[in-house]
Design a protein around this motif. Structure first.
Motif: not given
Length: 135
Positions: A11-19, A25-30, A93-100
């Protein structure tokens, strides 16, 4: 309901490299952060299964699982588990001051988790416990 670590990695692989043709609908960082969460879950499930075969008491405290892994699975596997888990935890971990996290960074972790899931699934019999030879 239990999920196999291999399914989480897939599932993680499909998120990183969608077919091709998949609506993204999700940004690459998300997507990379979500994949990091799935990969960390897969690594933790693999560790739980590994320790369940070795000694079920070890699945209670996560810190002990990592500390003692070197004695049962070997120094290299333990080191790879620790560094991968720490990197994935930082990416989760999500931090507002760091990039995804970058998708390429999580893609490297995907390969590492795939190898670790396979190594841990092989069981404790494949790597003999480290012995102290200094005495």
């Amino acid at each position: 309901m239990t999920v196999a670590p291999e399914n989480l990695v897939a599932d993680a692989g499909r998120l990183l490299l969608p077919s091709a043709g998949t609506v993204q609908t999700l940004a690459p960082g998300l997507r990379a952060r979500a994949a990091a969460v799935l990969l960390r879950m897969a690594l933790e499930l693999s560790l739980d299964a590994y320790w369940g075969r070795v000694t079920p008491r070890m699945t209670r405290i996560g810190k002990h699982r990592m500390l003692c892994l070197e004695w049962y699975a070997g120094r290299d596997t333990a080191r790879r588990c620790r560094t991968t888990w720490v990197a994935l935890s930082a990416a989760c971990h999500y931090r507002t001051y760091e990039l995804a996290p970058a998708p390429a960074e999580i893609q490297v972790r995907l390969a590492e988790v795939t190898a670790l899931v396979t190594a841990l699934d092989a069981g404790p019999g494949t790597a003999s416990p480290r012995r102290d030879t200094s005495s």
